[in-house]
Design a protein around this motif. Structure first.
Motif, PDB file in Angstrom:
ATOM      1  N   MET A  17       0.912  -1.151  -0.157  1.00  0.00           N
ATOM      2  CA  MET A  17      -0.019  -0.186  -0.060  1.00  0.00           C
ATOM      3  C   MET A  17       0.855   1.382   0.050  1.00  0.00           C
ATOM      4  O   MET A  17       1.749   1.410   0.665  1.00  0.00           O
ATOM      5  CB  MET A  17      -1.037  -0.190   1.134  1.00  0.00           C
ATOM      6  N   PHE A  58      -4.792  -6.687   1.788  1.00  0.00           N
ATOM      7  CA  PHE A  58      -6.053  -6.376   1.247  1.00  0.00           C
ATOM      8  C   PHE A  58      -6.672  -7.081   0.288  1.00  0.00           C
ATOM      9  O   PHE A  58      -5.690  -7.592  -0.669  1.00  0.00           O
ATOM     10  CB  PHE A  58      -6.489  -4.939   1.268  1.00  0.00           C
ATOM     11  N   ASN A  95     -11.730  -3.260  -2.044  1.00  0.00           N
ATOM     12  CA  ASN A  95     -10.909  -1.915  -2.014  1.00  0.00           C
ATOM     13  C   ASN A  95     -11.977  -1.041  -2.150  1.00  0.00           C
ATOM     14  O   ASN A  95     -12.033  -0.425  -3.640  1.00  0.00           O
ATOM     15  CB  ASN A  95      -9.661  -2.047  -3.001  1.00  0.00           C
ATOM     16  N   ALA A 125     -11.913   2.104   2.181  1.00  0.00           N
ATOM     17  CA  ALA A 125     -11.085   0.826   2.908  1.00  0.00           C
ATOM     18  C   ALA A 125      -9.942   1.219   3.561  1.00  0.00           C
ATOM     19  O   ALA A 125      -9.421   0.339   4.327  1.00  0.00           O
ATOM     20  CB  ALA A 125     -10.772  -0.084   1.608  1.00  0.00           C
ATOM     21  N   CYS A 126      -9.180   2.281   3.225  1.00  0.00           N
ATOM     22  CA  CYS A 126      -8.073   2.704   3.892  1.00  0.00           C
ATOM     23  C   CYS A 126      -8.041   4.085   4.650  1.00  0.00           C
ATOM     24  O   CYS A 126      -8.595   5.020   4.234  1.00  0.00           O
ATOM     25  CB  CYS A 126      -7.104   2.875   2.758  1.00  0.00           C
ATOM     26  N   SER A 139      -9.485   4.913  -0.573  1.00  0.00           N
ATOM     27  CA  SER A 139      -9.180   3.577  -1.149  1.00  0.00           C
ATOM     28  C   SER A 139      -7.586   3.147  -1.051  1.00  0.00           C
ATOM     29  O   SER A 139      -6.992   4.323  -1.057  1.00  0.00           O
ATOM     30  CB  SER A 139      -9.780   3.304  -2.599  1.00  0.00           C
ATOM     31  N   HIS A 140      -7.265   1.888  -1.203  1.00  0.00           N
ATOM     32  CA  HIS A 140      -5.854   1.520  -0.997  1.00  0.00           C
ATOM     33  C   HIS A 140      -5.065   2.116  -2.245  1.00  0.00           C
ATOM     34  O   HIS A 140      -5.907   2.146  -3.547  1.00  0.00           O
ATOM     35  CB  HIS A 140      -5.656   0.135  -0.711  1.00  0.00           C
TER      36      HIS A 140
END
Length: 65
Positions: free
Chosen positions: A1, A11, A16, A20-21, A60-61
């Motif tokens: 990441m 993940f 994703n 998610a992040c 998102s990642h």
């Protein structure tokens, strides 16, 4: 990441999402024993506390290739 400060170790790409992040949009700052992120106003002197600082961004990642 590639997101700085992301605590997720792995993940699933299908999971994703846009939320998610948790990450920091700035850079880590180390000066005179102080530890912080340039995007946040939170400052600590302890490394373990620095690693536990809550992220200030959600997204998102991202992956580096």
């Amino acid at each position: 990441m590639a997101n700085k400060g992301c605590k997720t170790r792995s993940f699933i790409p299908d999971e994703n999402t846009d939320t998610a992040c948790g990450f920091h949009s700035g850079e880590p700052v180390f000066h005179d024993l102080k530890k912080s992120w340039s995007c946040c106003k939170k400052v600590t002197y302890d490394w373990d506390d620095f690693m536990k600082l809550d992220p200030c961004q959600i997204g998102s990642h991202t992956m580096k290739y």
